[in-house]
Structure formats: C-alpha cells, structure tokens
Design an enzyme around this catalytic site. Structure first.
Site, short mmCIF file in Angstrom:
data_model
loop_
_atom_site.label_atom_id
_atom_site.label_comp_id
_atom_site.label_asym_id
_atom_site.label_seq_id
_atom_site.Cartn_x
_atom_site.Cartn_y
_atom_site.Cartn_z
CG ASN A 149 35.33 105.17 53.80
OD1 ASN A 149 34.13 105.36 53.95
ND2 ASN A 149 35.88 103.99 54.00
CE LYS A 172 25.05 112.77 59.29
NZ LYS A 172 26.16 113.52 58.67
N GLY A 225 30.03 103.75 59.48
CA GLY A 225 30.89 104.76 60.09
C GLY A 225 31.68 104.16 61.24
CB SER A 226 33.42 105.76 64.04
OG SER A 226 32.40 106.34 64.81
CD GLN A 228 33.33 107.59 70.40
OE1 GLN A 228 34.09 107.93 69.48
NE2 GLN A 228 33.19 108.29 71.50
N GLY A 230 28.43 104.16 65.77
CA GLY A 230 27.55 103.03 65.46
C GLY A 230 26.87 102.47 66.70
CD GLU A 247 28.40 96.28 57.28
OE1 GLU A 247 29.52 96.01 57.76
OE2 GLU A 247 27.54 95.42 57.04
CB CYS A 281 35.65 99.64 57.20
SG CYS A 281 34.53 99.23 55.90
CD GLN A 328 41.41 109.33 60.15
OE1 GLN A 328 40.27 109.48 60.58
NE2 GLN A 328 42.18 108.31 60.56
CD GLU A 378 38.61 101.02 61.35
OE1 GLU A 378 37.74 101.63 61.97
OE2 GLU A 378 38.40 100.39 60.30
CD GLU A 457 25.30 98.22 54.20
OE1 GLU A 457 24.57 99.06 53.65
OE2 GLU A 457 26.41 98.47 54.66
C1 UN1 Z 1 35.61 97.87 49.62
O1 UN1 Z 1 36.59 97.53 50.25
O2 UN1 Z 1 35.49 97.66 48.42
O3 UN1 Z 1 33.74 101.93 54.63
C2 UN1 Z 1 34.45 98.53 50.24
C3 UN1 Z 1 34.32 101.01 54.06
C4 UN1 Z 1 33.47 99.86 53.62
C5 UN1 Z 1 33.47 99.67 52.16
C6 UN1 Z 1 34.65 98.95 51.65
N1 UN1 Z 1 32.14 100.01 54.10
O4 UN1 Z 1 35.51 101.04 53.86
#
Ligand code: UN1
Length: 476
Positions: A149, A172, A225-226, A228, A230, A247, A281, A328, A378, A457
């Site tokens: 994304n 990756k 990522g997801s 699960q 993660g 994350e 996310c 998706q 989610e 991060e």
């Molecule tokens: C944002 O909202 O500017 O995967 C960044 C994601 C987040 C990044 C969002 N790690 O959506």
C-alpha cells in the site's frame, strides 16, 4: 516487455521465475514482468549483504551522507514519473502517488543529515581515572519486508535509516508492487553505495520470507503488513534471538464532538477513511460521533462520500482509485455483507463497479455499535462506520475499546477535550482536527497494543532499531 529484476550483490537478475505486474485500474494492462526469487537466491543475497556490511559499517559519515543525499535528490527530481508508475501499479491517485514518492525522497534527505550526527555519549566512570563512552554501531544485515500500500515510502523509511547507520539491507517488497521497489533499487544501485550493501529480493513471501527470517546472518527484521503474518514473523525472530520491529493493522477511531467544526470534521473523516481507497493502516475506520452533531454529521458525510469519483488511478478526475486486487475486493465486499447481517445500516456505497479494474463504491455504515465485527476487525478498504456516543467520555471509551492502537483522532474546538484526548487516547499517534492518516516523515511512527511491536520507526527514534549500543571503558 519491461522487466523488474532483483538486485543481488550489485547484479540484476530475473532468476528462473517471474510474475506479471498488473494494473489494478485495468487488469489488461500488464506493466511488466517481475522476478520472483527462489530460496537459493535469498540465501545468496544474505551472504553477499553480510560480506558487504563489514566495509559499509566502517564508512565515514560523509560517505553515507553523499550516498543518501544522491538517492534523495534523484527520487525528488523524478517524483512525477515515479508517482505515475506507483499509481499505475498500486491504484492510488496520481497526486497521492507523486506525494508518496516525494515523501520517500524527503526521508532519504532526512537520513542523509542524520548520518552526520550519529549520536554517542561520554560519561565519567564511577571509578576514578576511568571514562566510559557509549557509541551506536550498525546491527548487521537487516531484512525488510514491506507491504503493497506504500510501495516506495515504506521501503524508503526502512532502508534509509538502515543504510544511514551502516547496515546492509535485503529488501523483500510486496509481490503486487515490484515496479516501485525496482525503481528505488535502481536509484540506490547508481548512488555510489558499494555493491551488495543493498539487495532487492522479491518473490513469494511464503517461500522466501522464512529463509530470510531463519538465516543466522540476518540480525534484525523490520516488517510492515498484516497482523497474522506479523505475529509469525515475531515468533520466528524471537526464537532465533533476532531484533524485530512490526507495524501491522489498525481500527483507528475518529471522535467527532458536538462542538466540532462540521466542515473540518467531514473533511478529516472523508480523507482519513477513504483516500488511498482506505488502504492505509492509519485509515479512520470507526467514526465516533456525539449525539448533538450526529444527524448533521451523518447527512454531510453521506453526501460527501456519495459524491466521491471512483475511477482509474491516473485519470485526473479520480478521487478514489481501485482496490489492489481481486482477493482484497472480495474481502471488502464480504465485510459489507457481514456488517449488513449484523444490523449496521448502509448509508451509501458498498457496491462492486463492473469495469476493467477492481472497483467498488466507498461504503459508509451508520448506526453501528462497537461490538460488531465491522468495528473490531480491520477491513483495509473503502469501508467506514459511524458509531453514536452519548458524550465525550463515552466516545473516548469506545475509541480505546479495540485490540489495536495505531492512530486516533478527535475533531473539536475545545482545548479541554483536545488536551484530554491526547493524554488518554491509548493510540501511538493522536491527531486533533486532522485525519488519522497522513503523517510527517521526520517524527516517530507507530502504535500500541496489536498494531505495533518493537521500537518506533522514522525520525530520530529509528536509531533505536537500526543500531546497537557499545559501552567502552578506558583507563588512561
Ligand atoms: C500514513 O498514513 O501516512 O501501511 C502512513 C500503512 C502505514 C503507513 C501509513 N504503515 O498504511
């Protein structure tokens, strides 16, 4: 045919397998063929990264600055072209694609500067005549696993600090977006960075992911990522005593109070919930609205959502692009059905649009309750709900009643409520009169509870994950 090869030890390779890179706005548009690495290729990349890290780990701040600044300058100079590639392969709109590329460039600029000020400390020992110094050193080879994304910004916000602090990288990237990862690798490859310090190894996550995570020469793994995936990454990393940072998902609340500016609230919710097709996310998926403004808010937001123009990501009239892929889209539509079945009232949208790509109309549910699955899980698509709350205290309680804790927002003109929300929200990031998504590049990013794991991060806080501390004692 355009190809997106992997980069291993400074050499481009298509390997033996490849997969098509498909435009989600038009599935007949094949952007190119992307290398899909084998376990052997992943092993080779880790070995070469390990060999190359020794030299890069002792490079000077000036060398690191020059490399990172060169990368940043090229990304920024090519932001329109790379933004178009990103929009074509991921499906976010052209302005969003260009904005994301610019963000990637700014991140490299930021870490170019950080390379000149890698922190350290000196203290007198408690023993006379002895002094102690603490320095930040590279961790070694870092494995980066990134989602589809944010095809260039997330690889950038992991690779830039990794390189800044003297590590080698094996990236990756998600299989759906190999073009942006390849473009980034190409820029890094020509930046003066020694061969082997940065490697791109795209391929099937289930096949090469475990090879990366189990390899003894990978010292740390940073994953976005997801939930699960993660969790399994974290379990494998801890078993192997590797450093790990995750994350993952969100179910981000946006509280709208009676005293909110209605236009500000509708604007923030529209952006936070639906821009980038809700595939963030940090998306505002639960809109928690107090009773005095509820009806006006629902009327205004429904009108705005119904008016959103869904279409080809690169069409200048488009506000909402396609969903990333067929799977998706099926998941998003399934959640629309789940919500209806639990008694949520569909105010607008939620329908598949027949066409060349994976399109649906953005869905807004009203009169929902926080115990519904649509408010617990989610979706990762253009689907949001409205929940009515009695007052601020109830809204705050609902906002915090979730397994996630990435971002949380409040729309209010009251300093008292804004201040209280910043203190009592359990999320890692809090926004006042702003969307829950769309963050700055120079400050920490991350959440609490099921959203994040490990240190933060981005910004100066990234030093924690990408370095290890050495404490030295000296008696003159
Ligand atoms: C944002 O909202 O500017 O995967 C960044 C994601 C987040 C990044 C969002 N790690 O959506």
């Amino acid at each position: 045919m355009t190809t997106f090869p992997n980069l291993i030890g400074g050499e481009w390779t298509m390997g033996t397998n490849s997969v098509p890179n498909v435009n989600p706005s038009d599935i007949n548009d094949i952007i190119g063929e992307a290398a899909s690495a084998t376990a052997d290729e992943m092993n080779t990349a880790i070995e070469v990264a390990h060999a190359a890290q020794a030299g890069w780990g002792t490079s000077t701040p000036q060398q690191r600055f020059d490399v990172l600044d060169t990368i940043a300058t090229e990304i920024l100079a090519r932001k329109e072209e790379l933004g178009e590639l990103l929009a074509r392969e991921e499906g976010k709109t052209l302005p969003e694609g260009i904005g994301e590329v610019a963000r990637a460039g700014q991140i490299f600029k930021f870490f170019a500067g950080e390379a000149l000020r890698i922190p350290g400390e000196r203290l007198d020992s408690v023993r006379p005549g002895v002094e102690v110094d603490m320095r930040r050193e590279a961790v070694g080879v870092i494995g980066l696993i990134t989602p589809w994304n944010f095809p260039i910004a997330i690889p950038a916000w992991k690779a830039a600090p990794a390189l800044c602090y003297g590590n080698a990288v094996v990236l990756k990237a998600a299989e759906a977006v190999p073009g942006s990862a390849w473009a980034l690798a190409d820029i890094i490859h020509r930046s003066g960075l020694p061969a082997g310090v940065f490697n791109l190894v795209n391929g099937r996550g289930s096949e090469i992911g475990p090879v990366m995570i189990d390899h003894p020469k990978v010292a740390a793994v940073s994953f976005t990522g997801s939930v699960q995936t993660g969790r399994s990454v974290a379990q494998a990393c801890t078993k192997n005593l590797k450093k790990v940072q995750l994350e993952m998902g969100g179910k981000n609340p946006m509280v709208v109070l009676d005293d909110a500016d209605l236009d500000v609230a509708v604007g923030a919710c529209l952006n936070g919930a639906f821009f980038s097709t809700g595939q963030r996310c940090t998306a505002s998926s639960r809109l928690i609205v107090t009773q005095g403004i509820y009806d006006d808010f629902v009327a205004a937001l429904s009108k705005a959502v119904s008016g959103l123009k869904v279409g080809d990501a690169r069409d200048s009239a488009t506000q909402i692009g396609p969903v990333i892929d067929e799977r998706q889209l099926a998941k998003d539509l399934e959640y629309v059905e789940i919500a209806k079945a639990e008694g949520a009232k569909l105010a607008c949208g939620g329908e598949k649009i027949d066409g060349k790509g994976h399109f649906m109309t953005p869905a807004l549910f009203v009169d929902t309750t926080n115990d519904m699955r649509i408010n617990r899980e989610e979706v990762f698509g253009p689907v949001a709900t409205v929940i009515k709350a009695k007052d601020y205290d109830e809204a705050l309680a609902i906002a915090n009643d979730t397994e996630f804790g990435l971002s949380a927002g409040i729309c209010t003109t009251s300093l008292k409520y804004a201040t209280d929300f910043k203190a009592r929200s359990k999320a890692g990031m809090v926004m006042v009169n702003l969307p829950t998504a769309g963050v700055d590049y120079h400050v920490p990013f991350g959440g609490t509870k099921g959203s994040s794991y490990g240190s933060r991060e981005q910004g100066r806080y990234a030093v924690e994950f990408y370095t290890t501390v050495k404490t030295s004692y000296t008696q003159a």
